[in-house]
Design a protein around this motif. Structure first.
Motif, PDB file in Angstrom:
ATOM      1  N   SER A 154      33.068  38.907  31.330  1.00 46.26           N
ATOM      2  CA  SER A 154      33.006  40.598  31.412  1.00 46.26           C
ATOM      3  C   SER A 154      31.798  40.977  32.268  1.00 46.26           C
ATOM      4  O   SER A 154      30.857  40.420  32.062  1.00 46.26           O
ATOM      5  CB  SER A 154      33.200  41.260  30.084  1.00 46.26           C
ATOM      6  N   ARG A 174      39.695  41.356  34.233  1.00 43.78           N
ATOM      7  CA  ARG A 174      39.311  41.941  35.639  1.00 43.78           C
ATOM      8  C   ARG A 174      38.555  41.205  36.479  1.00 43.78           C
ATOM      9  O   ARG A 174      37.502  40.551  36.263  1.00 43.78           O
ATOM     10  CB  ARG A 174      38.674  43.423  35.350  1.00 43.78           C
ATOM     11  N   LYS A 175      38.640  41.345  37.774  1.00 41.67           N
ATOM     12  CA  LYS A 175      37.821  40.634  38.540  1.00 41.67           C
ATOM     13  C   LYS A 175      36.413  41.233  38.776  1.00 41.67           C
ATOM     14  O   LYS A 175      36.394  42.674  38.497  1.00 41.67           O
ATOM     15  CB  LYS A 175      38.269  40.614  40.164  1.00 41.67           C
ATOM     16  N   ASN A 213      40.442  36.904  37.879  1.00 43.11           N
ATOM     17  CA  ASN A 213      41.397  37.268  36.935  1.00 43.11           C
ATOM     18  C   ASN A 213      42.770  36.316  36.925  1.00 43.11           C
ATOM     19  O   ASN A 213      43.677  36.835  36.354  1.00 43.11           O
ATOM     20  CB  ASN A 213      41.617  38.719  36.875  1.00 43.11           C
TER      21      ASN A 213
END
Length: 120
Positions: free
Chosen positions: A11, A38-39, A49
């Protein structure tokens, strides 16, 4: 060839343990790749991701609860890591058994503690 750690559930949120782990791994000179929802980029590490065929994965450190791990069982086994670390809240006897059957070590531990005590 440098050993690499895959942080699963990586994250960009600085309050998440996976984010702190990425920073501490880098500080120790350990190669890091991230896979998350998420990227993003954190401390120069790209967080993907989607499941990629990473090379030279020595360790997978999990920050996912057991139910969310299920979709990653085959993927993680296919990476052929030396070990998988189950961080607090990620303990999963079913997955540990699968790892053992595939000659992959598993460890119920905290990556941050292992790093801070030089046991990583």
């Amino acid at each position: 060839m440098k050993k690499v750690t895959l942080v699963l559930s990586a994250s960009t949120n600085p309050n998440k343990y996976s984010n702190i782990a990425i920073k501490r791994l880098i500080d120790k000179g350990i190669g890091v790749v991230g896979l998350g929802i998420r990227k993003g980029t954190v401390f120069g590490v790209t967080i993907d991701n989607e499941k990629k065929e990473y090379k030279n994965i020595d360790t997978v450190t999990l920050y996912l609860n057991p139910k969310r791990q299920e979709e990653y069982y085959n993927y993680i086994i296919s990476l052929k890591p030396r070990r998988v670390i189950f961080n607090p809240g990620a303990e999963n006897l079913e997955f540990e058994k699968l790892l053992k059957e595939n000659n992959i070590e598993s460890e119920i531990a905290c990556t941050l503690v292992l790093l801070s005590t030089n046991q990583y």
